[in-house]
Design a protein around this motif. Structure first.
Motif: not given
Length: 400
Positions: A193-202
């Motif tokens: 449904h949804l995966v929240l990742v507390f990081s970023a592509a950088g």
């Protein structure tokens, strides 16, 4: 148009029992979720928590609704299991983590999580990646659920070089579902449904190939704890924070001694976050504090030396501060690899690092106009634009 009121249940594992350090890394399991919960509450929604009451209650907002969700027999064994796990390394630690900790914990938490769901009646369940009971319970109740990933390590396939081990982990997750009557198998670490990742592509690298329900929202800072600090002792020289998430022990103390020797005579000031007894006679340019106001200090330092704890790395890079990373275990080597790949720092060995090696690495990242600082600033800009708690709340509202 205001979103109608909804109910969100956050599920987290026993903090400190399945993380390397109960005071540092464990906090990252709840800090980001706390910020998202606060944003949802601000928008008029109802929020509750389920997990290990003793470790969770001090870390969430006072007065929060909390449902206990760990069976007493397993709770009594948690401390011993944690200690056994800390004594292992490599694949042995990984095997123990899944076979003796996470999957049994899933069984032990499931009755309590289901009771929490039945009492609170959430519209959405948000499950920490290590709280496997929550997605099982949500699937059994046919409730939308989201993954809360407080480390980005799983999103670079850290076990790709060990396909049989990777498959073995998936089989353990599958067995847990089958044991509770769920035969439409999913990898419970990644919600459909949804995966929240507390990081970023950088930091992670290319994220364009991930499905649309993977949301890289960037790190979410917690509320800074008020801590005294002798700010007047910082004299204007480049400052370096040295901090470890590793548990207390000879290896930790040795690393701090090496770090102190590495900066001896350099035109810097080092702030070492440890028990002053671990460094009874530091060099003149080393300030030892048992705890520091990390968020404020990161606004002042020019580099960070750490062991690769995800929250420390993200907090540093969010301020554009380059790193020297000395990974020890678990996800730390993966995070260190992400830092190097992003160009935002360098890695050194943890157990065998010599003072001259650490000095060279630190001098490299401290170069004012050097590539590591520029890369760290690029990562900071990417993290700032990712949306944070507001973006996470937006995505959760759309699940309902």
């Amino acid at each position: 148009m205001r979103t109608p009121e909804r109910r969100f249940l956050f599920a987290v594992p026993p903090l400190g029992a399945v993380t390397a350090n109960s005071n540092v890394t464990a906090n990252s399991n709840v800090t980001a979720n706390n910020a998202v919960a606060a944003e949802l509450t601000r928008r008029g929604h109802k929020v509750a928590w389920t997990g290990h009451r003793a470790s969770l209650e001090p870390r969430i907002r006072p007065g929060s609704r909390l449902y206990s969700a760990v069976e007493e027999d397993f709770e009594r064994r948690l401390h011993g299991l944690h200690g056994d796990w800390l004594n292992l390394r490599g694949l042995a630690a990984l095997r123990f983590l899944w076979e003796d900790l996470l999957v049994p914990l899933g069984h032990a938490m499931l009755p309590g999580v289901e009771k929490a769901i039945d009492r609170f009646r959430p519209d959405v369940v948000i499950a920490d990646q290590l709280a496997l009971a929550a997605p099982v319970a949500a699937r059994r109740r046919e409730i939308p659920w989201a993954t809360s990933a407080t480390t980005s390590a799983e999103f670079t396939r850290p076990l790709a070089a060990f396909p049989r081990v990777e498959e073995w982990v998936r089989e353990r997750i599958a067995d847990l579902q089958l044991d509770h009557g769920v035969d439409d198998l999913l990898d419970l670490r990644f919600s459909d449904h949804l995966v929240l990742v507390f990081s970023a592509a950088g930091l992670i690298g290319d994220t364009s190939f991930f499905p649309g329900h993977f949301a890289f929202v960037g790190p979410v800072p917690g509320r800074p704890a008020p801590r005294a600090f002798p700010w007047d002792d910082l004299d204007g020289r480049p400052a370096v924070l040295v901090t470890l998430a590793a548990p207390d022990g000879p290896g930790r103390d040795r690393f701090f001694r090496v770090a102190a020797e590495a900066v001896r005579g350099l035109d810097v000031q080092a702030v070492v976050e440890t028990d002053p007894g671990a460094l009874p006679d530091p060099p003149p340019n080393v300030l030892v504090r048992e705890q520091v106001p990390r968020h404020k200090l990161l606004e002042r330092v020019s580099a960070v030396v750490c062991d690769g704890a995800h929250d420390t790395v993200c907090a540093s890079l969010a301020q554009g501060v380059p790193l020297v990373v000395a990974p020890l275990r678990d996800d730390q080597p993966v995070i260190a690899g992400q830092v190097e790949a992003a160009g935002a720092g360098v890695s050194v060995r943890h157990a065998r690092t010599r003072a001259d090696e650490l000095r060279t690495a630190l001098t490299t990242v401290l170069t004012e106009d050097g590539p590591h600082r520029a890369a760290a600033e690029r990562v900071a800009a990417d993290m700032a634009s990712a949306g944070g708690a507001a973006e996470a709340a937006d995505r959760l509202e759309k699940l309902t």
